[in-house]
Enzyme design. Structure first.
Site, mmCIF file in Angstrom:
data_model
loop_
_atom_site.group_PDB
_atom_site.id
_atom_site.type_symbol
_atom_site.label_atom_id
_atom_site.label_comp_id
_atom_site.label_asym_id
_atom_site.label_seq_id
_atom_site.Cartn_x
_atom_site.Cartn_y
_atom_site.Cartn_z
ATOM 1 C CE1 TYR A 1 22.728 -24.571 22.272
ATOM 2 C CE2 TYR A 1 24.065 -22.976 21.116
ATOM 3 C CZ TYR A 1 24.021 -24.352 21.686
ATOM 4 O OH TYR A 1 24.886 -25.125 21.699
ATOM 5 C CE LYS B 1 25.306 -24.133 25.181
ATOM 6 N NZ LYS B 1 25.497 -25.199 25.876
#
Ligand code: NAP
Length: 256
Positions: free
Chosen positions: A152, A156
């Site tokens: 993740y 991002k």
């Protein structure tokens, strides 16, 4: 005449709040989500129904599907803003993280932002609209000191970089591209993460929630509306000379 915004992943959580915030500010909103029924129920509950809000099923990992939605909206309604918000998360220790999860996370969180942003920008350029694109990144897009979310974090950080690259190239068309970086937001994604993190740390979901609040100088969990207000600003005229920005919206949980 209303301006039209498309929001992805808007059947739930932050995306739903963004759809509400834009509708309250006189935007016509096209609510999209992987789950078309969820998108429809959000669209029918938005304020100012006379604006003609719409919904569509959209899997952001499909470039063809994103292009079809963007072209349809641009041709019929005009496309003035696109919010790439859809995202997913899984929690694993880095040593145990399955590569399949990495691929899923990157497909939705980064490729999805790429293909949707490209589809939206192509239509804005084709129709001569100096529009606004906003991507939902995360405070995990600015610092990797985040537990159990390595894939993740990678996705991002990618969104923050992609936002800058898009802003750089689309500036000549008058299109702004920014991202928001939320902190600990109370949504279904957070509920799932509280359970996973509690298990990985050997504590309780309440214990993890308390740690999040203790890490937030403003002293509470972030609400989806907190993020939505910032997105509404970034697509507004008030933000017309802001582009390439990664706006922290996190109650001070991470300051850069
Ligand atoms: P959420 O409640 O799980 O909402 C995400 C939405 O995206 C869901 O409706 C989900 O649909 C949809 N979605 C998943 N895969 C999709 C796909 N391939 N195409 C289109 N839609 C898809 O999560 P949230 O917390 O609101 O998160 C929204 C965004 O904020 C994400 O980008 C997330 O990474 C980011 N964010 C969240 C937090 C937080 O603390 N919650 C913090 C920072 C950033 P289904 O439910 O049908 O799967």
């Amino acid at each position: 005449m209303s301006r039209t915004a498309v929001v992805t992943g808007a059947g739930s959580g932050i995306g739903r709040a963004i759809a509400h915030a834009l509708a309250q500010r006189d935007w016509r909103v096209v609510v999209t989500d992987l789950d078309g029924d969820a998108a429809e129920s959000v669209a029918t509950a938005l304020p100012h129904q006379d604006a003609g809000h719409e919904s569509a099923a959209l899997d952001v990992t499909s470039a063809d599907a994103a292009s079809a939605v963007a072209a349809d909206v641009a041709s019929r309604l005009g496309l003035h803003a696109w919010v790439s918000n859809a995202g997913i998360s899984f929690m694993h220790r880095f040593l145990d993280a399955p590569v399949e999860r990495y691929e899923q996370t990157m497909a939705v969180n980064l490729k999805g932002v790429f293909v949707c942003g490209q589809a939206a920008a192509r239509e804005m350029v084709r129709t001569g609209v100096a529009g606004a694109i906003v991507n939902t990144a995360s405070m995990a897009g600015k610092q990797g000191r985040v537990p159990f979310l390595s894939d993740y974090v990678a996705s991002k950080f990618g969104v923050v970089g992609l936002t800058q690259a898009m802003a750089y190239e689309l500036g000549e068309h008058g299109i702004t591209v920014n991202c928001v970086c939320p902190g600990f937001v109370e949504t279904p994604m957070q509920s799932r993460e509280l359970e996973w993190e509690a298990e990985l740390r050997g504590t309780t979901a309440d214990g993890v929630r308390d740690m999040m609040i203790a890490d937030t100088p403003l002293g509470r969990l972030e609400q989806p509306e907190d993020v939505a207000r910032a997105v509404a600003f970034l697509v507004s005229e008030d933000a017309r000379f802001i582009t390439g920005e990664a706006l922290a919206v996190n109650g001070g949980a991470y300051m850069d």
